[in-house]
Scaffold this motif. Structure first.
Motif, short mmCIF file in Angstrom:
data_model
loop_
_atom_site.label_atom_id
_atom_site.label_comp_id
_atom_site.label_asym_id
_atom_site.label_seq_id
_atom_site.Cartn_x
_atom_site.Cartn_y
_atom_site.Cartn_z
N ARG A 21 0.90 -1.20 0.11
CA ARG A 21 -0.01 0.06 0.08
C ARG A 21 0.89 1.20 0.03
O ARG A 21 0.76 2.17 -0.68
CB ARG A 21 -0.88 0.08 1.20
CG ARG A 21 -1.90 1.06 1.19
CD ARG A 21 -2.95 1.08 2.39
NE ARG A 21 -2.19 0.88 3.53
CZ ARG A 21 -2.46 0.14 4.43
NH1 ARG A 21 -3.79 -0.57 4.53
NH2 ARG A 21 -1.90 -0.13 5.71
N ILE A 225 -3.84 -4.01 -7.77
CA ILE A 225 -4.12 -2.81 -6.76
C ILE A 225 -5.57 -2.56 -6.77
O ILE A 225 -6.02 -2.63 -5.55
CB ILE A 225 -3.54 -1.72 -7.94
CG1 ILE A 225 -1.86 -1.53 -7.70
CG2 ILE A 225 -3.82 -0.41 -7.07
CD1 ILE A 225 -1.21 -0.62 -8.75
N ASN A 226 -6.30 -3.07 -7.72
CA ASN A 226 -7.78 -2.88 -7.50
C ASN A 226 -8.24 -4.10 -6.57
O ASN A 226 -8.93 -3.70 -5.48
CB ASN A 226 -8.44 -3.05 -8.92
CG ASN A 226 -8.39 -1.97 -9.93
OD1 ASN A 226 -8.06 -0.88 -9.32
ND2 ASN A 226 -8.78 -2.19 -11.10
N GLY A 231 -9.09 -0.48 -5.44
CA GLY A 231 -8.58 0.41 -6.50
C GLY A 231 -9.79 0.37 -7.22
O GLY A 231 -10.77 -0.55 -7.57
N THR A 232 -9.97 1.46 -8.19
CA THR A 232 -10.72 1.62 -9.33
C THR A 232 -10.19 1.84 -10.52
O THR A 232 -10.80 2.51 -11.41
CB THR A 232 -12.00 2.74 -8.71
OG1 THR A 232 -11.17 3.98 -8.72
CG2 THR A 232 -12.77 2.37 -7.71
N ILE A 233 -8.88 1.58 -10.71
CA ILE A 233 -8.22 1.70 -11.90
C ILE A 233 -9.23 1.17 -13.09
O ILE A 233 -9.22 -0.06 -13.21
CB ILE A 233 -6.72 1.12 -11.80
CG1 ILE A 233 -5.93 1.65 -10.75
CG2 ILE A 233 -5.97 1.45 -13.29
CD1 ILE A 233 -4.55 0.95 -10.52
N GLU A 264 -9.40 5.87 -7.79
CA GLU A 264 -8.96 5.68 -6.62
C GLU A 264 -8.26 4.51 -6.07
O GLU A 264 -8.33 3.71 -6.71
CB GLU A 264 -10.33 5.86 -5.70
CG GLU A 264 -10.88 7.26 -5.68
CD GLU A 264 -12.13 7.43 -4.63
OE1 GLU A 264 -12.15 6.33 -3.63
OE2 GLU A 264 -12.80 8.28 -4.76
N VAL A 265 -7.24 4.93 -5.19
CA VAL A 265 -6.47 3.33 -4.66
C VAL A 265 -6.52 3.77 -2.94
O VAL A 265 -6.16 4.96 -2.60
CB VAL A 265 -5.10 3.34 -5.26
CG1 VAL A 265 -4.55 2.40 -4.45
CG2 VAL A 265 -5.30 3.26 -6.61
#
Ligand code: AVI
Length: 320
Positions: A21, A225-226, A231-233, A264-265
């Motif tokens: 993170r 990451i998502n 995350g919302t990549i 967002e992450v």
């Protein structure tokens, strides 16, 4: 027999790897966004990397396997029996049996950050070598690692394959070599794979294969990451790119935005303009001299060097 292994990765109450993170949030806030390459290797990423080693264009694994297959007698002479082989970033350990058969070690200690993958591979290896003590350790080997007490009195051979040292910038590579030396102790040796500088077309193809396996490996980082950091990549708006950077003698992998995006992450907001990228990996390539210089800076004295028949790749034996 394989043991359960020792868990050394620092996770919070939700099971999120704290270092992951921190490094992702820091890296995404740089002007040139960047995430350290070691985070490519969750269980899915480790499997995708194994798939890369099978693709036509990716020669390093085949070249290294060729050297390990054909130079067994040289390794036996230069290394001798009775050492504890400590493999850094063992992955699925496919090349390991070639070395173990050649040098007759006293123990095998695979170190890897991907725990489930590590334990499965260690169990598999323990079956192939019933008389060998196998002690897997789940660890981030960029720091000094406490080895299993059973190996305390054995001289060590570090085994670091695949030119993974090339995934570090020289300063980090030197730090890693020094950590390895601290982990392995004064009478140790290191057998390390280092890929060679060559024609840029060959290099770029090796990191952008026609089947898209390397692309999937790179994009898995965005998926990870998502998954792990809320995350919302929009992964469909990223494409894989492999670039040769001549001044640094390295291939760079990037995830390039194909349109303007926001995401967002871990509760933090980020934006990328079309064409902007997240730099996800460096893969440095070496000459004999640059390899020896890096090794010496890291506290290792090169003793012997072997190349594959096409002279694309090197394995170097050093002493502490
Ligand atoms: C693990 N490492 C040495 C590989 C390399 O060649 O740099 C990782 C890799 N990245 C894309 N393809 C392979």
């Amino acid at each position: 027999a394989a043991e359960e292994g020792i868990a050394l990765v620092d996770k919070d109450e939700q099971g999120v790897d704290r270092a992951f993170r921190e490094e992702v949030l820091t890296g995404l806030s740089y002007d040139q966004k960047a995430v350290p390459a070691r985070w490519l290797y969750d269980d899915d990423g480790s499997q995708l990397f194994e798939d890369i080693t099978q693709v036509e264009e990716y020669y390093p694994t085949r070249a290294e396997t060729e050297i390990l297959t054909e130079r067994g007698a040289d390794f036996a002479n230069a290394i001798g029996p009775g050492r504890a082989v400590v493999e850094f970033g063992s992955g699925s350990s496919v090349k390991t049996p070639l070395l173990l058969r050649a040098i007759d070690p006293a123990a095998y200690v695979p170190l890897d950050i991907a725990g489930d993958f590590l334990r499965a591979a260690a169990a598999d290896l323990a079956q192939q070598f019933p008389g060998l003590a196998v002690h897997p350790v789940e660890a981030d080997f960029t720091k000094e690692v406490a080895l299993p007490p059973e190996t305390a009195d054995m001289p060590k051979l570090g085994f670091f394959t695949g030119s993974t040292i090339g995934n570090m910038v020289p300063r980090t590579g030197v730090d890693l070599l020094r950590s390895m030396r601290a982990t392995l102790g004064a009478k140790s040796m290191l057998l390390i794979g280092m890929d060679l500088v060559k024609d840029r077309k060959v290099l770029e193809a090796a990191y952008d294969d026609a089947k898209g396996v390397t692309a999937a490996f790179n994009l898995n980082l965005a998926h990870r990451i998502n998954r792990e950091l809320d995350g919302t990549i929009p992964v469909d708006a990223l494409r894989h790119e492999a670039r040769w950077h001549d001044d640094y003698a390295r291939i760079e992998m990037h995830l390039v935005a194909t349109r303007d995006i926001t995401f967002e992450v871990a509760g933090r907001k980020f934006a990328m303009a079309e064409g902007e990228s997240i730099h996800t990996e460096n893969s440095h390539k070496f000459s004999r001299r640059s390899a020896f210089m890096l090794l010496r800076a890291g506290g290792w004295t090169p003793l012997q060097r072997w190349l594959d028949r096409q002279e694309r790749y090197s394995l170097i034996l050093c002493r502490a």
